[in-house]
Design a protein around this motif. Structure first.
Motif, PDB file in Angstrom:
ATOM      1  N   LEU A  99       0.834  -1.199   0.000  1.00 10.42           N
ATOM      2  CA  LEU A  99       0.000   0.000   0.000  1.00 10.42           C
ATOM      3  C   LEU A  99       0.872   1.254   0.000  1.00 10.42           C
ATOM      4  O   LEU A  99       0.617   2.190  -0.750  1.00 10.42           O
ATOM      5  N   VAL A 100       1.907   1.257   0.799  1.00  9.59           N
ATOM      6  CA  VAL A 100       2.814   2.405   0.864  1.00  9.59           C
ATOM      7  C   VAL A 100       3.600   2.523  -0.445  1.00  9.59           C
ATOM      8  O   VAL A 100       3.813   3.615  -0.971  1.00  9.59           O
ATOM      9  N   LEU A 101       4.015   1.402  -0.991  1.00 11.92           N
ATOM     10  CA  LEU A 101       4.859   1.403  -2.189  1.00 11.92           C
ATOM     11  C   LEU A 101       4.067   1.778  -3.440  1.00 11.92           C
ATOM     12  O   LEU A 101       4.540   2.557  -4.267  1.00 11.92           O
ATOM     13  N   TRP A 102       2.877   1.222  -3.612  1.00  7.25           N
ATOM     14  CA  TRP A 102       2.129   1.411  -4.852  1.00  7.25           C
ATOM     15  C   TRP A 102       1.204   2.625  -4.854  1.00  7.25           C
ATOM     16  O   TRP A 102       0.728   3.014  -5.898  1.00  7.25           O
ATOM     17  N   LEU A 103       0.900   3.160  -3.704  1.00  4.92           N
ATOM     18  CA  LEU A 103       0.071   4.365  -3.646  1.00  4.92           C
ATOM     19  C   LEU A 103       0.880   5.517  -3.065  1.00  4.92           C
ATOM     20  O   LEU A 103       0.872   5.759  -1.857  1.00  4.92           O
ATOM     21  N   PRO A 104       1.591   6.234  -3.930  1.00  2.50           N
ATOM     22  CA  PRO A 104       2.433   7.324  -3.402  1.00  2.50           C
ATOM     23  C   PRO A 104       1.630   8.419  -2.708  1.00  2.50           C
ATOM     24  O   PRO A 104       2.138   9.086  -1.811  1.00  2.50           O
ATOM     25  N   THR A 105       0.372   8.569  -3.067  1.00  2.00           N
ATOM     26  CA  THR A 105      -0.433   9.592  -2.396  1.00  2.00           C
ATOM     27  C   THR A 105      -0.721   9.197  -0.947  1.00  2.00           C
ATOM     28  O   THR A 105      -0.938  10.066  -0.103  1.00  2.00           O
ATOM     29  N   PHE A 106      -0.692   7.896  -0.676  1.00  3.28           N
ATOM     30  CA  PHE A 106      -0.926   7.428   0.695  1.00  3.28           C
ATOM     31  C   PHE A 106       0.174   7.919   1.631  1.00  3.28           C
ATOM     32  O   PHE A 106      -0.074   8.208   2.802  1.00  3.28           O
ATOM     33  N   THR A 107       1.396   8.035   1.136  1.00  4.73           N
ATOM     34  CA  THR A 107       2.504   8.506   1.984  1.00  4.73           C
ATOM     35  C   THR A 107       2.353   9.986   2.326  1.00  4.73           C
ATOM     36  O   THR A 107       2.951  10.450   3.298  1.00  4.73           O
ATOM     37  N   ASP A 108       1.548  10.692   1.552  1.00  2.00           N
ATOM     38  CA  ASP A 108       1.349  12.125   1.830  1.00  2.00           C
ATOM     39  C   ASP A 108       0.247  12.377   2.848  1.00  2.00           C
ATOM     40  O   ASP A 108       0.131  13.488   3.368  1.00  2.00           O
ATOM     41  N   TRP A 109      -0.579  11.387   3.119  1.00  2.00           N
ATOM     42  CA  TRP A 109      -1.661  11.558   4.086  1.00  2.00           C
ATOM     43  C   TRP A 109      -1.076  11.769   5.477  1.00  2.00           C
ATOM     44  O   TRP A 109      -0.108  11.132   5.870  1.00  2.00           O
ATOM     45  N   ARG A 110      -1.726  12.644   6.221  1.00  2.00           N
ATOM     46  CA  ARG A 110      -1.290  12.906   7.594  1.00  2.00           C
ATOM     47  C   ARG A 110      -2.508  12.909   8.509  1.00  2.00           C
ATOM     48  O   ARG A 110      -3.553  13.433   8.171  1.00  2.00           O
TER      49      ARG A 110
END
Length: 130
Positions: free
Chosen positions: A75-86
């Motif tokens: 999920l972290v690797l394939w959805l780069p927008t997920f890493t931007d969520w805070r």
């Protein structure tokens, strides 16, 4: 209706009408619990079967846990927008790894204990004389 009269049984024949309920019970040579206690070949097979089933269960639960962790990683690797969520200023991947893993660990442990108890109960039912 064509009904034939009952004839007495022929000489040398025996009519069985019901099982003998007053017959003495002949105990078998040894019970399964004795086999296990005396560590005979049958007892070793029974214990080895329990160990194999518990090992199989542990491997399945461990594989499920690793698969869930790999899913989080994917999920972290394939959805780069997920890493931007805070959430409250903390990145979402950190929250998943820091907080979200513990309910997963607890669920895996609960499922393992429940299934291991069932395995042991089945083994005990086989060994105990009832």
């Amino acid at each position: 209706m064509n009904v034939q009269p009952l004839r007495p049984p022929a000489q040398g024949r025996v009519r069985v009408s019901a099982p003998r309920t007053l017959a003495h019970h002949i105990p078998s040579g040894t019970s399964v619990s004795q086999e296990v206690a005396e560590q005979t070949a049958v007892g070793e097979v029974m214990v080895r079967s329990l160990i194999r089933s518990q090992l199989r269960l542990a491997l399945v639960v461990a594989a499920g846990f690793v698969a869930a962790l790999l899913l989080c990683w994917a999920l972290v690797l394939w959805l780069p927008t997920f890493t931007d969520w805070r959430v409250l200023g903390i990145p979402a991947p950190w929250l998943i790894l820091a907080v979200g893993v513990y309910p997963l660990i607890g669920t895996c442990a609960w499922l393992y204990i429940r299934a291991a108890t069932k395995n042991e109960d089945r083994y005990r039912d086989l060994v105990d004389e009832k």
